[in-house]
Design a protein around this motif. Structure first.
Motif, mmCIF file in Angstrom:
data_model
loop_
_atom_site.group_PDB
_atom_site.id
_atom_site.type_symbol
_atom_site.label_atom_id
_atom_site.label_comp_id
_atom_site.label_asym_id
_atom_site.label_seq_id
_atom_site.Cartn_x
_atom_site.Cartn_y
_atom_site.Cartn_z
ATOM 1 N N ALA A 1 4.555 15.217 -9.489
ATOM 2 C CA ALA A 1 4.332 13.722 -9.669
ATOM 3 C C ALA A 1 4.475 13.300 -10.895
ATOM 4 O O ALA A 1 4.967 12.245 -11.097
ATOM 5 N N ARG A 2 4.789 14.212 -12.003
ATOM 6 C CA ARG A 2 4.916 13.872 -13.407
ATOM 7 C C ARG A 2 6.462 13.153 -13.282
ATOM 8 O O ARG A 2 6.715 11.964 -13.856
ATOM 9 N N ARG B 1 7.699 9.411 -13.943
ATOM 10 C CA ARG B 1 8.820 8.990 -14.795
ATOM 11 C C ARG B 1 9.531 8.105 -14.257
ATOM 12 O O ARG B 1 10.300 6.869 -14.777
ATOM 13 N N LYS B 2 9.894 8.149 -12.828
ATOM 14 C CA LYS B 2 10.847 7.072 -12.283
ATOM 15 C C LYS B 2 10.285 5.977 -12.063
ATOM 16 O O LYS B 2 10.748 4.715 -12.185
ATOM 17 N N GLY B 3 9.043 5.819 -12.012
ATOM 18 C CA GLY B 3 8.213 4.548 -11.772
ATOM 19 C C GLY B 3 7.031 4.880 -11.218
ATOM 20 O O GLY B 3 6.748 5.752 -10.382
ATOM 21 N N PHE B 4 5.832 3.764 -11.341
ATOM 22 C CA PHE B 4 4.465 4.148 -11.418
ATOM 23 C C PHE B 4 4.428 4.298 -9.765
ATOM 24 O O PHE B 4 3.653 4.870 -9.432
ATOM 25 N N GLU B 5 5.037 3.173 -9.138
ATOM 26 C CA GLU B 5 4.746 3.233 -7.788
ATOM 27 C C GLU B 5 5.357 4.500 -6.859
ATOM 28 O O GLU B 5 4.671 5.000 -6.047
ATOM 29 N N ASP B 6 6.343 5.065 -7.274
ATOM 30 C CA ASP B 6 6.903 6.275 -6.752
ATOM 31 C C ASP B 6 5.894 7.556 -6.807
ATOM 32 O O ASP B 6 5.660 8.076 -5.940
ATOM 33 N N ILE C 1 2.745 7.107 -7.394
ATOM 34 C CA ILE C 1 1.328 6.859 -6.599
ATOM 35 C C ILE C 1 1.742 7.006 -5.066
ATOM 36 O O ILE C 1 0.634 7.679 -4.310
ATOM 37 N N ASP C 2 2.797 6.669 -4.606
ATOM 38 C CA ASP C 2 3.253 6.945 -3.357
ATOM 39 C C ASP C 2 3.201 8.570 -3.023
ATOM 40 O O ASP C 2 2.901 8.969 -1.852
ATOM 41 N N TYR C 3 3.806 9.101 -3.845
ATOM 42 C CA TYR C 3 3.877 10.686 -3.676
ATOM 43 C C TYR C 3 2.498 11.293 -3.667
ATOM 44 O O TYR C 3 2.460 12.226 -2.655
ATOM 45 N N ILE C 4 1.571 11.000 -4.417
ATOM 46 C CA ILE C 4 0.306 11.668 -4.660
ATOM 47 C C ILE C 4 -0.533 11.188 -3.580
ATOM 48 O O ILE C 4 -1.394 11.894 -2.613
ATOM 49 N N PHE C 5 -0.784 9.825 -3.289
ATOM 50 C CA PHE C 5 -1.702 9.268 -2.056
ATOM 51 C C PHE C 5 -0.923 8.952 -0.820
ATOM 52 O O PHE C 5 -0.690 7.749 -0.470
ATOM 53 N N SER C 6 -0.367 9.640 -0.235
ATOM 54 C CA SER C 6 0.182 9.198 1.048
ATOM 55 C C SER C 6 -0.803 9.436 2.008
ATOM 56 O O SER C 6 -2.090 9.734 1.828
ATOM 57 N N PRO C 7 -0.631 8.496 3.038
ATOM 58 C CA PRO C 7 -1.667 8.484 4.167
ATOM 59 C C PRO C 7 -2.457 9.686 4.529
ATOM 60 O O PRO C 7 -3.373 9.855 4.707
#
Lengths: 322, 675
Positions: free
Chosen positions: B465-466, B470-475, B477-483
């Protein structure tokens, strides 16, 4: 540096575990037990998903056919007698979008990518890929704690890791289908050693450039000097004689002869070349004196290379080995 | 839809492959062998498969598969015998079955519990196979959606089951789970290889403790010792009630529970990396949550048997997905299975990504062989259950030495080290004390099982996640909070809230009276002391290896806080409070023997083993026990010992195993089996 030694003990434990029903069973439980009261003991929990398992699974039944009777060898841990040494290679691969960034063999365009790599730990066999990628100037962050290279591949398939490597037998089996599907592209092989000790193309993957070629084509990567020597030393220690079968020191000469003969019988099978190429890759399977030679070259890593790697591990990963 | 055009021909090919007399014959052979091995606690698929391995090379693929699958498939069925009859979890798949199955056996309803369990197993196996037939075609992309955060959430969901099983004092349950997690962290850390509560001077601990040992120690030893002290048969009534038809009727009355738990089993089994060790707990939790009258759980609620047993056979089917489609074995036995498949025929069946494309007919054969093996195994087991249930009427003094023998042998198989027996004894002592003071043993075991996945997935998810952030905030969040993660979070929160509200009514291990303050307090302080030492030990791990420090330090910290609150509560509350539960008070009238003399027998076996090796020690132990403890004649004792040792040697000879050597063996070379 006992990492390499341990890798081998892992293989022995595995051989025993995977084939508990024939005589090498007497070395069961060898993982995790002191060799001979040496200074440092690494205990490496082996994984069922890795290349060692495939290797052991390949040999176990062949050996059980070739081995007469059911000798139970009583032993103490001490100096082990090598009866088989198997070579292997390794292949690094990338997702297609990143592989597309490579300019022929020049990897310098990959330097602004954040790579994630599923690793078993920097002190283990992963040393070879990690050092290679670092020499190319790639920014690879290893995510530790995976249980075997199979899990590393899964992490790659899930899109969490974007660089990975597999030993040859695992690559043939697990990654080739991905390459055919277009979800993975081989980047380079580690190569193989010719009779003079030079790194040449891997006979199993003759169309793939070796790390040496990629390094030569990439700015800032040198195929000479301290770093290169260390990489090559650990490659030699890790791959051309990666898996070995040992008999314990207490084993009688008869037992050694029996096992050596059994493995020679396996090698002499008419179909051996054919069945091993698909499962293990085209690598030498050494017995007798050849195996002893391979053991020597694998364990005699020059001090300069050891010192370099110890320093590098400390600087890069904060791991201290003592 | 081309799904069907692919699946149907492959299915009919598979049917042609399977439905031949010789294939079915091999299947039955495998099933019978599997039953013979699986019926012994601690021995399962690994032992059985390694027995078959040498025969696999060059064997006709379908025959070899039939043999192996027959064996693997019945292990979660046959281990139910040990769980229900002896209160010993036969394998990790039937831990939860113990909670209600064993109380039923004590009530004299063993046959009913067994046949309900077998009917559920059968049904679960069939549901699993039917589900897989369709699912396996679309499974690959779905399984790949389960990334590290999703795996972490499932682990946390599994841990949330502690809420339901925590017992009357929820905080004690939570501390028990924390203690289990801390025991799970013993050994080399996965991230940086730092040692936790271990030293290289004791290589045994570096590897960490094995599930077999902890499972047997925490459940089996306390039950055996408790029964031995009461000196009677397992069944409290000499007349066995509830025949096998009653159990099948019970299952049919709860068929929807069985359906739901089967689906839970397949789905959790499909996800690589978790293995099956949580499935039965999740199913048990689900059974509790969906039952209106919860008061009977822990003292013989048949739904508590049907739930986990429906899920554990379904799980075997689900576990084929990661095994066949990714080449990632979900368990040790699956690992050997993969290896063995490669040996079959000309070795051209390659487990892994190409399996569906090149060998769909073989894949379907495997799925339906599994289902068929379940049917065959269940029929045999149900037929046998009435007779085997009579074991519960034998005086336990005669059964106990045999059980000690079996579990010692099983424990030794996990590491081939005499330390296995020491660890078994130590964990057994902990289990006895936890049982005595009513600390939730299921909670401890869940903590232990999920400790490693929780730590590893948490570390990896944070690290990946870290990098995404680093790539972008949205990246990130998408990774951690998937459906999937969000759905799992909701399920977990609901389950915790509901669970805690219900926990007080569920006494997973029966009612326990309160005794004096002193003994429970001493035990609590001992637990606290261990946690403090473990915390200090973890805190000393240097910064560069912080990943190995965070988890144990966090868990120990929370558990220490819990302990401190408990200490304060203990000081405030009167002696009669549930907090001071002490089984010694409850069972005082029933216990014919003291705890320590009983335990001394087992300790004696251990010490003798370390001196003269297992077989010689066993001979002395069996004779002495039967003569002096069970009060039989010398002749009877000698015969018992001879039969016991013959059995043990036969078993070890068949599996080609050695026995733990002792001091004597380091001086004198003795022939097998005395080595």
């Amino acid at each position: 540096m006992n990492a390499i030694k341990s890798t081998r003990r892992v293989a022995m434990g595995l051989l025993a575990a995977a084939s508990a029903s024939f005589a090498t069973q007497s070395i069961a439980g060898s993982h995790g037990i002191d060799l001979a009261g040496k200074t440092v003991e690494w205990v490496i929990p082996f994984s069922e998903t890795g290349g060692s398992a495939k290797w052991a699974n390949f040999y176990a039944p062949l050996l059980s056919e070739a081995l007469p009777g059911d000798p139970r060898v009583r032993y103490e841990y001490g100096d082990w007698n090598v009866v088989l040494a198997s070579g292997t290679g390794g292949v690094a691969y990338l997702p297609p979008d990143l592989a597309g960034k490579m300019n022929g063999m020049d990897a310098s365009a990959l330097r602004d990518t954040d790579f994630i790599y599923g690793s078993q730990g920097a002190t283990r066999l992963d040393l070879v890929p990690l050092l290679a990628w670092e020499m190319l100037g790639l920014n690879v962050e290893p995510v530790f704690g995976i249980k075997g290279r199979g899990d590393g591949r899964l992490m790659f398939e899930r899109g969490e890791a974007n660089i990975d490597y597999q030993t040859s037998s695992s690559f043939l089996k697990g990654v080739t289908p991905l390459v055919e599907d277009g979800t993975a592209v081989p980047m380079m092989s580690w190569g193989a050693l010719d009779a003079d000790g030079n790194i040449v193309r891997d006979p199993t993957f003759p169309d793939m450039p070796t790390f040496k070629e990629v390094c030569e084509a990439t700015d800032g990567c040198e195929t000479s000097g301290e770093q290169w020597d260390a990489w090559k030393a650990f490659f030699i220690a890790g791959f051309p004689a990666q898996k070995m079968v040992f008999l314990p020191a207490g084993a009688s000469n008869d037992a050694i002869v029996t096992y050596t003969a059994a493995f020679e019988a396996v090698k002499a099978r008419a179909d051996f070349a054919e069945i091993s190429a698909g499962r293990l890759g085209k690598y030498p399977q050494m017995t007798g004196d050849e195996a002893k030679g391979a053991l020597d070259s694998a364990t005699q890593v020059p001090d300069s290379a050891k010192n370099f790697v110890v320093g590098w591990l400390k600087d890069r990963y904060g791991v201290s080995l003592n | 839809m081309d799904l069907f055009s692919v699946a149907l021909p492959a299915l009919s090919d598979a049917a042609n492959l399977i439905l031949q007399p010789i294939v079915l014959g091999y299947l039955v052979l495998g099933v019978v062998m599997g039953l013979c091995i699986g019926v012994f606690p601690g021995l399962g698929g690994i032992a059985g498969l390694s027995l078959l391995l040498p025969f696999m090379f060059g064997m006709d693929p379908v025959l070899g598969l039939a043999l192996m699958i027959g064996m693997v498939a019945v292990v979660p069925t046959s281990d139910t015998f040990a769980s229900v009859l002896m209160g010993i979890p036969g394998s990790s798949a039937s831990q939860a079955t113990v909670l209600d199955g064993f109380p039923l056996a004590k009530k004299g309803e063993a046959a009913r519990a067994l046949s309900a369990a077998f009917a559920s197993s059968l049904f679960g196996g069939l549901v699993g196979a039917a589900f897989l037939t369709v699912f396996i075609l679309v499974a690959r992309p779905i399984v790949l959606e389960f990334r590290t955060p999703e795996l972490l959430m499932i682990t946390i969901f599994g841990l949330s089951m502690v809420g339901i099983l925590a017992g009357r004092v929820p905080l004690k349950g939570i501390v028990a789970a924390g203690l289990g997690m801390m025991v799970g962290t013993i050994g080399e850390g996965d991230s940086a290889g730092e040692l936790r509560m271990a030293t290289y001077d004791m290589p045994y601990l570096v590897d960490g403790l094995k599930l077999v040992i902890v499972g047997l120690g925490i459940f089996a030893i306390p039950e055996i010792v408790a029964l031995l002290r009461q000196d009677r048969a397992i069944s409290e009534t000499s007349v066995l009630g509830g025949g096998w038809m009653a159990g099948v009727r019970d299952w049919f009355a709860n068929i929807w529970l069985s359906v739901r738990c089967s689906i839970i089993g397949v789905v959790v089994g499909v996800i690589p990396g978790l293995g099956g060790s949580v499935v039965d707990w999740i199913a048990y939790g689900h059974a509790v949550q969906t039952t209106k009258d919860k008061t009977k759980f822990g003292s013989g609620e048949i739904r508590g048997v049907i739930g986990p047993e429906s899920s554990n056979n379904a799980k075997e089917g689900g576990g084929l997905v990661p095994t066949l489609l990714f080449g990632i074995p979900g368990s040790g036995s699956m690992a050997i299975f993969i290896g063995a498949i490669a040996l079959l025929g000309s070795g051209n069946i390659e487990v892994g990504p190409s399996m569906l494309k090149n060998n769909l007919d073989i894949t379907y054969s495997i799925v339906w062989l599994l289902a068929l093996a379940n049917v065959v195994g269940t029929v045999i087991c149900i037929a046998a259950s009435g007779g085997i249930a009579r074991l519960t009427t034998i005086p336990f003094g005669l059964l106990a030495p045999f059980l000690f023998m079996i579990i010692s042998f099983a424990a030794f198989q996990s590491g081939q080290d005499i330390m296995d027996l020491v660890a078994l004894f130590a964990i057994g002592l902990l289990g006895i004390l936890m049982r005595r003071f009513d600390w939730s043993r299921p909670a401890f075991l869940i903590g232990f099982v999920l400790s490693n996945p929780a730590e590893t997935y948490a570390n990896q998810a944070v690290q990946i996640a870290r990098s995404r952030f680093r790539k972008g905030f949205e990246d990130g969040i998408d990774y951690i909070f998937s459906p999937i993660v969000i759905v799992l979070v909701i399920i977990t929160v609901v389950s915790v809230v509901v669970g805690l509200r219900q926990a007080k009514t569920i006494m997973a291990e029966g009612e326990v009276n309160s005794g004096s303050k002193r003994a429970p307090l001493i035990f609590l302080l001992a637990v606290l002391a261990y946690l403090v030492i473990a915390y200090t030990n973890a805190a000393m791990i240097p910064d560069y290896a912080a990943a190995d420090r965070v988890f144990p330090a966090f868990v120990a910290g929370v558990s220490i806080l819990g302990c401190l609150v408990l200490v304060i509560q203990m000081m405030m509350k009167p002696e009669t409070d549930a907090m001071f539960a002490d089984r010694e008070t409850t069972d005082r009238s029933e216990n014919a023997h003291g705890l320590w003399p009983t335990l001394a027998w087992f300790a004696g076996l251990l010490i003798l083993t370390s001196l003269v090796g297992f077989i010689l020690a066993l001979a002395i132990f069996l004779v002495a026990f039967i003569r002096f403890r069970a009060g039989k004649s010398w002749f009877y004792a000698a015969l018992y010992a001879a039969l016991g040792i013959a059995f043990m040697c036969g078993m070890a000879g068949l599996l080609n195993r050695d026995f733990p050597p002792g001091l004597l063996q380091s001086f004198v070379d003795l022939p097998w089996p005395l080595t």
